[in-house]
Write a protein that holds these residues in place. Structure first.
Motif, PDB file in Angstrom:
ATOM      1  N   GLN A  80     -20.912-138.886 -38.902  1.00  9.99           N
ATOM      2  CA  GLN A  80     -19.930-138.675 -39.896  1.00  9.99           C
ATOM      3  C   GLN A  80     -20.620-138.521 -41.331  1.00  9.99           C
ATOM      4  N   ASP A  90     -19.073-132.406 -34.980  1.00  5.52           N
ATOM      5  CA  ASP A  90     -20.463-133.355 -34.623  1.00  5.52           C
ATOM      6  C   ASP A  90     -21.100-132.324 -33.504  1.00  5.52           C
ATOM      7  N   ARG A 132      -7.696-135.857 -36.069  1.00  3.28           N
ATOM      8  CA  ARG A 132      -8.987-136.265 -36.873  1.00  3.28           C
ATOM      9  C   ARG A 132     -10.324-136.252 -35.689  1.00  3.28           C
ATOM     10  N   GLU A 180     -13.792-134.269 -35.749  1.00  7.28           N
ATOM     11  CA  GLU A 180     -14.818-134.902 -35.994  1.00  7.28           C
ATOM     12  C   GLU A 180     -16.004-134.384 -34.825  1.00  7.28           C
ATOM     13  N   GLU A 212     -21.442-142.779 -33.837  1.00 10.20           N
ATOM     14  CA  GLU A 212     -20.249-142.025 -34.625  1.00 10.20           C
ATOM     15  C   GLU A 212     -20.569-142.057 -36.102  1.00 10.20           C
TER      16      GLU A 212
END
Lengths: 344, 344
Positions: free
Chosen positions: B141, B53, B45, B49, B137
């Protein structure tokens, strides 16, 4: 009376396929109806709902797809209670890893049809309703999807067949009035809630019993019905204070009404508690913040909300639960009450 | 500065397949990460991510599967503001057929990791945060899932790159103090908020400017910092009223602090407004219910919440929106202020 989600499990034997067959539609259409999907024609949906209802269909696959949500429904978010109740439900939800979906139904009695569709789509763990009643059709829809529901009903007048949480209104009225009697007051006024709410009547009866136990007459002139709001409290208090033989103490049926009594006293240059004792009801946060801080009857709103949410959890695990739980009320003595000064 | 969800659309060209290839996983795994599913190992994960990003991935299929939900996040539901803000968001949500999911983050600064996972799974239309800031962060998301977010920030200290709604604190402080000056008060105390909040400083500066415009000195002895709560207001007011040369008026930085001032006055047998004028700030419902009803600065909390929710809708339709909107404050004159009685 005990109630469980399985009350009628002996009947709940029909399968999705049988429902589909009886309705003359595909299983996927039945499934869409169960999930509140909009792409089913209304006559079909009505027919499927009827068959589900008649056969007491109960979904058995709840855990698989339900969302970690608890629905909380108010008919209005106006009240000072709302935040306390939200916090109680939020606490239990958080402890179980769930979030709270908040709905304001806008109508006095029940959430509208868009709401129930949304609930069926969301598949929450359960529904907590504040003060609302549920139309039997909506009850059936929730029952067939195995979505439990509980009512928080401080008004004391719940549907007998819906699990609900309330509090002990009669005892609250008794405790408030006894406190004033013990302070030496003999002419005690009451501003209870609206005449058509059971909680108002229970508090008034508690007041009358406390007077009667003390051998005091209940002067009908000293009894007023309010609206649970500040303005009404102020108006009713003005009537009481302007009597030829005014009360030396007033038991207001809510903290908001008590604030109205304080204002009526201030406008007449009466100091609380020196010239007039005042007792509120509810113990919402503003009771502590009032000047003077209010002596009041604590209604455990947050615990009532926690209790309702926990009741949902027990219904989910199919434990039997009591259909009606009443939590205790208790008197909180602060600074708005004092000994009666004789011959004022 | 204007901001749109498409700010960086030039970069947003990477596909799901490319992300999967770069991460060395299947497309379905990338999709699970995007949807906040728990059945993906943490290292996987984190890797996915990071790639999303770095490549400024933006989901383009929003409308297809999003849920009609607006997330509303408080760090605590304690405040008297909470209900006003909830009602504002609820109103806009209802008008657009959405429901509100309420979360209490419990921490001062930001909602926790379980929260963001829940949001990704729920796929709401957007997120309104009260007072909270978002870790970068979490911002990433939300951006990659094309879930817009707006902060309601009455404290006046928002992240510059996050759309936010506040109100005009300096003007509020100015209006409150001018009102007292116009009533003839010369010694005016202030209890502003905590020293580390911009809104407290802005209100204090407004107070100082009003005094200076009237040619009055700003006596540092008359300036106190509070905590926005009743108790702190009572304590700071006690300090001010016990000075050798006490103020004849106090501008309290919040309605709760003003209630504390009323109680400090009552305990010293000072009548408000006869012996002491008091101005609050916020105009929450209890300002009207106080005895006497509070003269206060109206902070349009409900409209701020409506504004934030409407800003979400504009971000969704990819209209450019201002990153910072400040709504006007206005003075509401009630009964806690009166002309200064000279030589008291």
């Amino acid at each position: 009376m005990l109630l469980s989600m399985r009350d009628d499990e002996g009947l709940g034997r029909i399968t999705l396929a049988q429902v589909a067959q009886e309705a003359g539609v595909s299983i996927s259409t039945v499934s869409k109806v169960l999930n509140g999907r909009r792409d089913v024609a209304t006559p079909t949906r009505v027919k499927v709902e009827r068959i589900l209802d008649e056969n007491a269909y109960r979904r058995t696959t709840r855990a698989a797809r339900e969302a970690p949500l608890i629905e909380l429904v108010f008919h209005e978010l106006e009240s000072v209670w709302a935040l306390e109740l939200i916090r109680g439900v939020e606490k239990v939800a958080k402890a179980s890893g769930a979030s709270v979906v908040l709905t304001e139904s806008g109508t006095r009695h029940a959430p509208g049809p868009e709401w129930i569709e949304g609930v069926l789509r969301r598949r929450p763990r359960g529904v907590v309703l504040v003060f609302s009643s549920l139309p039997s059709e909506v009850k059936q829809q929730l029952l067939s999807r195995t979505i439990p529901f509980v009512v928080i009903d401080p008004a004391g007048d719940p549907d007998p067949d819906v699990p609900s949480v309330g509090s002990a209104n009669w005892n609250g009225g008794l405790a408030a009035t006894r406190h004033l009697v013990q302070l030496g007051h003999r002419r005690i006024g009451i501003i209870t809630g609206p005449e058509d709410m059971l909680c108002s009547l229970a508090r008034l009866d508690g007041y009358r019993s406390a007077l009667s136990m003390a051998g005091l007459p209940a002067d009908p002139e000293l009894v007023r019905y309010g609206d649970f709001h500040v303005e009404g409290g102020r108006e009713r208090a003005a009537e009481l204070l302007d009597l030829d033989d005014p009360p030396t103490a007033i038991f207001a049926g809510s903290d908001l009404q008590a604030l109205g009594v304080l204002e009526a006293a201030r406008l007449r240059d009466l100091r609380v508690p020196h010239d007039l004792s005042v007792v509120g009801y509810d113990d919402v946060p503003l009771a502590r913040w009032s000047s003077p801080p209010l002596t009041t009857v604590h209604q455990p709103l947050r615990q009532m909300a926690e209790g309702a949410a926990q009741m949902l959890m027990r219904l989910r695990s199919e434990e039997p639960v009591a259909t009606r739980v009443e939590l205790a009320t208790s008197l909180v003595v602060r600074e708005s009450t004092a000994e009666c000064r004789q011959g004022r």
